[in-house]
Design an enzyme around this catalytic site. Sequence first.
Site, PDB file in Angstrom:
ATOM      1  CB  SER A  74      -0.957  -0.033   1.190  1.00 19.14           C
ATOM      2  OG  SER A  74      -1.999   0.881   1.020  1.00 19.14           O
ATOM      3  CG  ASP A 131      -7.055  -2.043  -3.545  1.00 18.94           C
ATOM      4  OD1 ASP A 131      -7.670  -1.351  -2.720  1.00 18.94           O
ATOM      5  OD2 ASP A 131      -5.853  -2.332  -3.419  1.00 18.94           O
ATOM      6  CG  HIS A 162      -5.952  -2.186   0.097  1.00 17.44           C
ATOM      7  ND1 HIS A 162      -5.221  -1.584  -0.893  1.00 17.44           N
ATOM      8  CD2 HIS A 162      -5.346  -1.847   1.263  1.00 17.44           C
ATOM      9  CE1 HIS A 162      -4.217  -0.900  -0.359  1.00 17.44           C
ATOM     10  NE2 HIS A 162      -4.264  -1.054   0.945  1.00 17.44           N
TER      11      HIS A 162
END
Length: 710
Positions: A560, A645, A680
């Site tokens: 991330s 995501d 995600h």
Amino acid sequence: MKPLMTFFVCSSLSLSFAAVSAQDVLQPPVAEQRPHTVSSPHGDRIDPYYWLRDDTRSSAEVIDYLEQENAYYQSYKSSYSALVEELTEEIIGRIQQDDSSVPYTMGDYSYSTRYETGKEYPIYVRTPLAGGDEEIMLDVNELAEGKDYFQVANWRVSPDQQKLAYMEDTTGRRQYTLRVKDLSTGELLADTLSGLSASIAWSADSQHLFVVENDPVTLLSTKVFRHQLGQDAEQRALVYEEQDNSFFMGVGNTRDQRYVVIGVSSTVSNEYWVLDATTPQGELQLIAPRQRDFKYSADHIDGRWVINTDWEAPNYRLMVVEHEKLGDRNHWQELVAHDEQVFIQSFIAFKDHLAINERSDGLRRIRLLSWEDPKQSHYLASDEPSFVMGFSVNPEQDSEWLRYSYTSLTTPNSIYEVHLGTGERRLLKEDEVLGGFDKNDYVTARVWVPAADGVKIPVSLLYRKDFKRDGTAPLYQFAYGSYGISMDPFFRSAVLSLVDRGVVYAIAHIRGGQEMGRHWYEDGKLLNKTNTFDDYIAVTDYLVTEKYAAADKVVGMGGSAGGLLMGAVANQAPEKYRGLIAHVPFVDVVTTMLDESLPLTTNEYDEWGNPNEKAYYDYMLSYSPYDQVSKQAYPAMLITTGFHDSQVQYFEPAKWIAKLRTHTTSKQPLLMRTNMEAGHGGRSGRFARMAEIAEEYAFVLQLVTEPKAE
């Protein structure tokens, strides 16, 4: 118990891979370049791969390109597929599959979570304290049947203990649907609401639920609704609406269940509204109004509120205020003073005592004090140089016992309870690690690395006891460095598969996290962001210079915002890394932050900056990984993303790898794996996640054992 298999017990790297000829491996896909102008108040940029963005996720050509990337990844992986299988079996083999959490008491029941052998998902259960059979509240394995992705993100039992509200996600996009189950009959009620965040609060009469609705485009949490059980979703009542799109929201109950709490937060500011849970249709009451650079959190006990705040206290201090004096922070009275060396992370208020989880010297500790004499306090002890203490489940304020967790890189997660009056401590459970694990075979250490500006960066290390510091070992270096999120040295059984093969595991506690206090975060965000990248590279240099690692066997990993870190490091110092792994990487910083229609963009301005302002635009552009790709020899890279995501859209890494391929001057593999059924957080299910970790570790091991292609 007999281990499922025998694992490596020496630190030498001795691996072999199936021979796969060049013609057996597919060639990497080449994305077509279609120039697209990205406009801003400070100039236009040309993005040749913008066409890979498909907000509907229905474009056949985009899906085809992602599938080509997946096919190339699978083809490349075939050269070490046997190692992937070996690692998958090994990592899963360490897990005690039929496992249960330590039960905790809440109301008339004892609650726990258990897993059963061979099953991917948890089972949430409770048992009456007065005696009787166990009740299965939720068997997530049954709920997930036939679904590619499934997650129960949150659940809450009603005050009357007869109903269970929970949030489910079937795509990985973190847009949840509310379900309510009657625990007395086992039937699902007709009540459902969709497009929600995960938070839940109950009214005292167990007839009303408070939930947060997300904007369908930006996915920002914008409205709090009250839903009365038995009514249609359209009859839900609006309780609160946030007008500032730099804030996000959550709802919950105070620990004593007396109040419903609405929390409204941005990076630098927040405020809390409370509602007496016995009057669900009543008026909200403000704890203290929002103000820039002022944050706080609060909980209620015995007619007063305990508040953790950075008001005139960058590392936070604890204050108290009577409920009747809410609304003006000038009524707050100091309980625990600010300390420049100690960052107050959180607290739990009990009837007679207060427990504080704080950070000092980069470590999370627990401090205990009594209400009778709050100036006298003591810490819970540890015998290890690097560890993590945190609160476990403590639902009842009247308890004389504090439940807490303890772990380190060598100690599996352990649940203790300590008597708040006498200090008696009891170990309730230490997670069992199968496969012949012995914590005495490993060493954890902490070193302090000088950054370019002289600041000392703490680094947590794990290696085998027979490790020789001679500059020949591979290094797996992990970091995050954003949002004030600290990467603590938790025990991770999966990483033993690297360490047992001679790899040194390092967690770089770089600026941008909050390990060393609030200033650590401030020095790694906005116009100080590049400190994060410089710190990471400084740690690599130090560990190589001090002979913890070989210069040609360093692999970095981040996810991330940590994926942004990997992208910046790849541009800034590619020659220092044999490989980089970037999970769901945030790499197209400027284009994303310019687009307010994208999920979660506007409430990130105080983390990265607002690119509509030239100073921030120029600074962000200077490090944005996608924008700064250049003609140079990039290291091997494994990039992962999720098609659904909602936090880092799949097209950021897709565009990035396409651009990397046209610019790299090396022959190192550039791989991207897109999980077409997830978001995600990757795949759902505990074994599925372990299989993904095994693929990553196999990629690492084949890199550090095979000759490097120039």
